[in-house]
Design a protein around this motif. Structure first.
Motif, PDB file in Angstrom:
ATOM      1  N   ARG A  37      -5.576 -28.320 -35.202  1.00 36.53           N
ATOM      2  CA  ARG A  37      -4.718 -26.999 -34.368  1.00 36.53           C
ATOM      3  C   ARG A  37      -5.067 -26.628 -32.648  1.00 36.53           C
ATOM      4  N   VAL A  38      -6.121 -26.065 -32.419  1.00 32.21           N
ATOM      5  CA  VAL A  38      -6.508 -25.933 -31.479  1.00 32.21           C
ATOM      6  C   VAL A  38      -6.139 -27.546 -29.696  1.00 32.21           C
ATOM      7  N   ALA A  39      -6.506 -28.432 -30.697  1.00 32.53           N
ATOM      8  CA  ALA A  39      -5.974 -29.516 -30.118  1.00 32.53           C
ATOM      9  C   ALA A  39      -4.286 -29.539 -29.470  1.00 32.53           C
ATOM     10  N   ASP A  40      -3.313 -29.625 -30.435  1.00 30.15           N
ATOM     11  CA  ASP A  40      -2.162 -29.707 -30.679  1.00 30.15           C
ATOM     12  C   ASP A  40      -1.359 -28.205 -29.597  1.00 30.15           C
ATOM     13  N   LEU A  41      -2.555 -26.774 -29.921  1.00 25.30           N
ATOM     14  CA  LEU A  41      -2.116 -25.265 -29.028  1.00 25.30           C
ATOM     15  C   LEU A  41      -2.028 -25.748 -27.609  1.00 25.30           C
ATOM     16  N   LEU A  42      -3.606 -26.556 -27.149  1.00 21.13           N
ATOM     17  CA  LEU A  42      -3.521 -26.093 -25.745  1.00 21.13           C
ATOM     18  C   LEU A  42      -2.473 -27.619 -24.907  1.00 21.13           C
ATOM     19  N   SER A  43      -1.867 -29.064 -25.252  1.00 22.91           N
ATOM     20  CA  SER A  43      -1.436 -29.709 -25.402  1.00 22.91           C
ATOM     21  C   SER A  43       0.349 -29.353 -25.358  1.00 22.91           C
ATOM     22  N   ARG A  44      -0.136 -27.772 -25.337  1.00 18.15           N
ATOM     23  CA  ARG A  44       1.459 -27.514 -25.271  1.00 18.15           C
ATOM     24  C   ARG A  44       1.296 -25.866 -24.055  1.00 18.15           C
ATOM     25  N   MET A  45       0.417 -25.928 -24.172  1.00 10.50           N
ATOM     26  CA  MET A  45      -0.213 -24.680 -23.398  1.00 10.50           C
ATOM     27  C   MET A  45       0.470 -25.050 -21.967  1.00 10.50           C
ATOM     28  N   THR A  46       0.937 -24.595 -21.152  1.00 13.48           N
ATOM     29  CA  THR A  46       1.090 -24.685 -19.717  1.00 13.48           C
ATOM     30  C   THR A  46      -0.109 -24.175 -18.968  1.00 13.48           C
TER      31      THR A  46
END
Length: 246
Positions: A37-46
């Motif tokens: 979940r963390v990896a997915d969230l960070l991949s989307r954030m600027t």
């Protein structure tokens, strides 16, 4: 590291999924492993969004009391979120001469809980990812807010020579912080007081590292050890910076 990840995502579950305005993804699925979940969230954030999550502005100007049982976010908070996406507030519930919050214009425990709910609701509904904010509160010898329990200062608590009692103090502080919506408690103070000319001697457990360590460790244990899955647990912030007292 897993505990840090869990803290970042402790409230990103089904509730957040129903509010997040524009983004959907694996980070909202509470059934997936935390790391995924963390990896997915960070991949989307600027980069700007990631930096915003590291900001921790002063919190006592981020609410407005509009009635005995009505608290809303202030325009200053709305501007802050839209301009910076700040991920944390410090001392939202604090009341003292510095904050200019008194019994007349500060938050009762019930109002504090309503303020915390209003803050989280606004962030969840008005940001791209709906990430709730951390609320950090000053609590070296009790939550520094209206209607909470005030314990003796550090020197007074150290004079008990009673780690079991300190554990109980931590439990009470954790319960009062969490019941109002806070997650992080600033304390205990572990500075060693070796020079009486220092102006914050009374905050410490004294000059002995063994006593300070035992008493501080007992309080952190009472605070729950940072496990936010426990209803009365907070993330303890040990104070202050290295060698501050000297």
């Amino acid at each position: 590291m897993k505990k840090i990840y869990t803290a970042l995502l402790f409230s990103l579950g089904i509730t957040v999924a129903s509010y997040a305005r524009t983004e959907k993804g694996a980070f909202l699925d509470a059934n997936l492993p935390t790391e995924q979940r963390v990896a997915d969230l960070l991949s989307r954030m600027t980069v700007e969004e990631k930096v915003g999550q590291l900001l921790c502005p002063l919190g006592w100007e981020m609410y407005e009391i509009t009635g005995p049982k009505s608290v809303e976010v202030s325009q200053k908070f709305k501007d802050l979120i839209q301009q910076t996406g700040a991920g944390m507030l410090w001392a939202t519930y604090r009341a003292d001469p510095w904050t200019r919050k008194t019994l007349d214009n500060g938050l009762t425990p019930e109002q504090a809980a309503r303020a915390g709910n209003a803050i989280q609701k606004y962030v969840i509904e008005n940001t791209r990812f709906g990430i709730p904010v951390f609320l950090a509160e000053e609590a070296p010898h009790g939550h520094m807010a209206i209607g909470t329990t005030v314990f003796p200062t550090g020197l007074g608590m150290a004079a008990t020579w009673n780690p079991e009692l300190m554990h109980t103090v931590g439990e009470i502080i954790g319960r009062e912080v969490r019941s109002q919506g806070g997650h992080i408690s600033y304390g205990p103070v572990l500075d060693l007081s070796r020079d009486p000319r220092w102006s914050r001697v009374e905050e410490t457990f004294g000059e002995d590292p063994l006593l300070a360590g035992r008493m501080g460790g007992a309080m952190v244990g009472g605070l729950g050890g940072g496990d936010l899955s426990k209803p009365n647990s907070t993330i303890a912030t040990l104070k202050h910076f290295l060698a501050y007292a000297v």
